[in-house]
Design a protein around this motif. Structure first.
Motif, short mmCIF file in Angstrom:
data_model
loop_
_atom_site.label_atom_id
_atom_site.label_comp_id
_atom_site.label_asym_id
_atom_site.label_seq_id
_atom_site.Cartn_x
_atom_site.Cartn_y
_atom_site.Cartn_z
N GLY A 188 20.19 -20.38 12.02
CA GLY A 188 19.91 -22.22 12.67
C GLY A 188 21.14 -23.00 13.05
N PRO A 189 20.89 -23.75 14.21
CA PRO A 189 21.71 -24.40 14.93
C PRO A 189 22.41 -25.66 14.12
CG PRO A 189 19.33 -24.90 14.49
CD PRO A 189 19.19 -24.41 14.35
N VAL A 190 23.48 -26.01 14.45
CA VAL A 190 24.65 -27.22 13.83
C VAL A 190 23.38 -28.48 13.58
CG1 VAL A 190 25.90 -29.13 14.47
CG2 VAL A 190 26.35 -26.52 14.13
N SER A 191 23.53 -29.42 12.66
CA SER A 191 22.65 -30.35 12.67
C SER A 191 24.21 -31.24 12.40
CB SER A 191 22.59 -30.74 11.31
OG SER A 191 21.52 -32.15 10.26
N THR A 192 24.21 -33.22 13.25
CA THR A 192 24.97 -33.85 13.57
C THR A 192 25.08 -34.01 11.48
OG1 THR A 192 23.24 -35.20 14.50
CG2 THR A 192 25.33 -34.08 15.63
N THR A 204 16.58 -28.29 7.25
CA THR A 204 16.83 -27.35 7.24
C THR A 204 16.06 -26.30 6.59
OG1 THR A 204 19.62 -27.68 6.45
CG2 THR A 204 18.40 -25.61 5.70
N ASP A 205 14.54 -26.98 5.75
CA ASP A 205 13.92 -26.72 5.86
C ASP A 205 13.22 -25.90 7.15
OD1 ASP A 205 11.97 -25.64 3.54
OD2 ASP A 205 11.06 -27.01 4.04
N ARG A 206 13.07 -27.09 7.54
CA ARG A 206 12.05 -27.13 8.91
C ARG A 206 12.76 -25.26 10.02
NH1 ARG A 206 13.03 -31.49 11.35
NH2 ARG A 206 11.64 -32.15 10.33
N VAL A 207 13.60 -26.03 10.11
CA VAL A 207 14.34 -24.60 10.17
C VAL A 207 14.31 -23.16 10.16
CG1 VAL A 207 16.62 -23.62 11.26
CG2 VAL A 207 16.03 -25.70 11.62
N ARG A 208 14.14 -23.01 8.58
CA ARG A 208 14.17 -21.92 7.63
C ARG A 208 12.25 -21.17 8.26
NH1 ARG A 208 11.18 -20.82 3.90
NH2 ARG A 208 10.36 -22.71 3.10
N ARG A 209 11.83 -22.08 7.94
CA ARG A 209 10.36 -22.28 8.22
C ARG A 209 10.04 -21.77 9.67
NH1 ARG A 209 7.76 -26.07 8.38
NH2 ARG A 209 9.61 -28.00 7.27
N GLN A 210 11.16 -21.89 10.79
CA GLN A 210 10.84 -21.17 11.84
C GLN A 210 11.37 -20.22 12.22
OE1 GLN A 210 12.80 -25.18 13.44
NE2 GLN A 210 10.96 -26.23 14.34
N GLY A 211 11.70 -19.18 11.01
CA GLY A 211 12.50 -18.78 11.45
C GLY A 211 13.77 -17.76 11.07
N PHE A 212 14.52 -19.02 11.24
CA PHE A 212 16.34 -18.23 10.93
C PHE A 212 17.00 -17.91 10.01
CE2 PHE A 212 15.30 -20.86 14.77
CZ PHE A 212 16.12 -21.01 15.68
N VAL A 213 17.92 -17.46 9.89
CA VAL A 213 17.97 -17.40 8.79
C VAL A 213 19.49 -18.04 8.39
CG1 VAL A 213 19.19 -15.42 6.89
CG2 VAL A 213 16.62 -15.50 7.60
N GLY A 214 20.03 -19.08 7.39
CA GLY A 214 21.80 -19.53 8.12
C GLY A 214 21.36 -20.71 8.97
#
Length: 283
Positions: A188-192, A204-214
């Motif tokens: 997953g992408p960097v967050s500021t 981060t939960d959104r990133v996880r649900r979108q299919g990223f791991v880490g």
């Protein structure tokens, strides 16, 4: 997938030698030592030598993966020549990986230098990279993909809001290309966001649900939040183990139909999800 997939990749400047060893104590599953954006042009050579010397010293990692983000263009080849074959190195993150040819050239140089083990992680930071993502994913040595959204948003003229909806297409393309080519799920992408744990957790939960791991991190304070999002619960781990046990038992007896504890059909997609769950839970 038997070894743990890193949940966090902490970026560390390559031109700060005192921060390298200290970074290994921050709790991240992986480090990305940055030779690109974090290092001014006139300090690239010194930073390159610093990183190579540090990796050559065989630092005690405690299982932490060590990646180096290298520069683009000709500087990339200088970086590769300095780092190739160092046993402590897990892989190279390819900044602004524009197309498969760029990735292939780095893979070929590693092979020419006698390095047969270093992985590659293309960092997708342009519209062109997103549109060519499947070809990039198929390039030699690609281990995982990573998406760099700050540069991507600027390149594509996007103005992401709090829900990051404007980036959904690029994220989906990256996840789908990884799945279609058999790669591990992307990073997953960097967050500021560094001082608002609740906002970071929601993102981060959104990133996880979108299919990223880490997820890539730019500050140690982000690591606990990211780990919590990507660490499966004990119930999820038990369910995944049960699914795999049922599948293995059915395969051993030649049965073509496998059901889970609730009577739902276990198909290959369910198996892959169970394997992925255990890959983020392995120690």
């Amino acid at each position: 997938m038997t070894a743990r997939l890193p949940r966090s990749y902490l970026y560390v400047p390559a031109n700060a030698p005192d921060k390298l060893a200290k970074a290994l104590t921050r709790g991240a599953d992986a480090l990305i030592v940055d030779l690109e954006d974090a290092v001014p042009p006139d300090a690239k050579d010194t930073a390159r030598r610093t990183v190579a010397d540090w990796l050559r010293s065989a630092p005690e990692t405690g299982g932490t993966e060590l990646w180096v983000r290298i520069n683009g263009g000709e500087a990339a080849h200088e970086d590769v020549r300095a780092l190739a074959g160092l046993p402590a190195l897990t892989g190279l993150v390819l900044a602004k990986a524009e197309d498969a040819a760029q990735v292939t050239s780095v893979a070929a140089l590693l092979s020419d230098l006698g390095d047969a083990t270093t992985h590659l992680m293309p960092l997708l930071e342009t519209a062109g990279a997103i549109l060519d993502v499947r070809d990039i994913a198929r390039a030699p040595r690609v281990h995982r993909l990573q998406i760099g959204e700050v540069d991507l948003a600027a390149d594509a003229g996007l103005d992401p809001g709090p829900d990051e909806a404007e980036l959904a297409f690029a994220r989906t393309m990256t996840v789908m290309a990884s799945a279609a080519t058999g790669l591990h799920p992307p990073v997953g992408p960097v967050s500021t966001i560094t001082s608002d744990p609740d906002a970071l957790a929601a993102s981060t939960d959104r990133v996880r649900r979108q299919g990223f791991v880490g997820r890539a991190c730019i500050h140690p304070a982000q690591i606990p939040v990211v780990h919590k999002a990507f660490t499966p619960t004990s119930e999820e781990i038990a369910q995944a183990k049960d699914v795999l046990a049922r599948y293995e038992a059915a395969t051993a007896t030649g049965s073509g139909v496998v059901l889970d504890a609730k009577g739902h059909l276990i198909d290959p997609a369910v198996i892959r999800l169970a394997q992925r769950t255990l890959a983020t839970a392995a120690t």
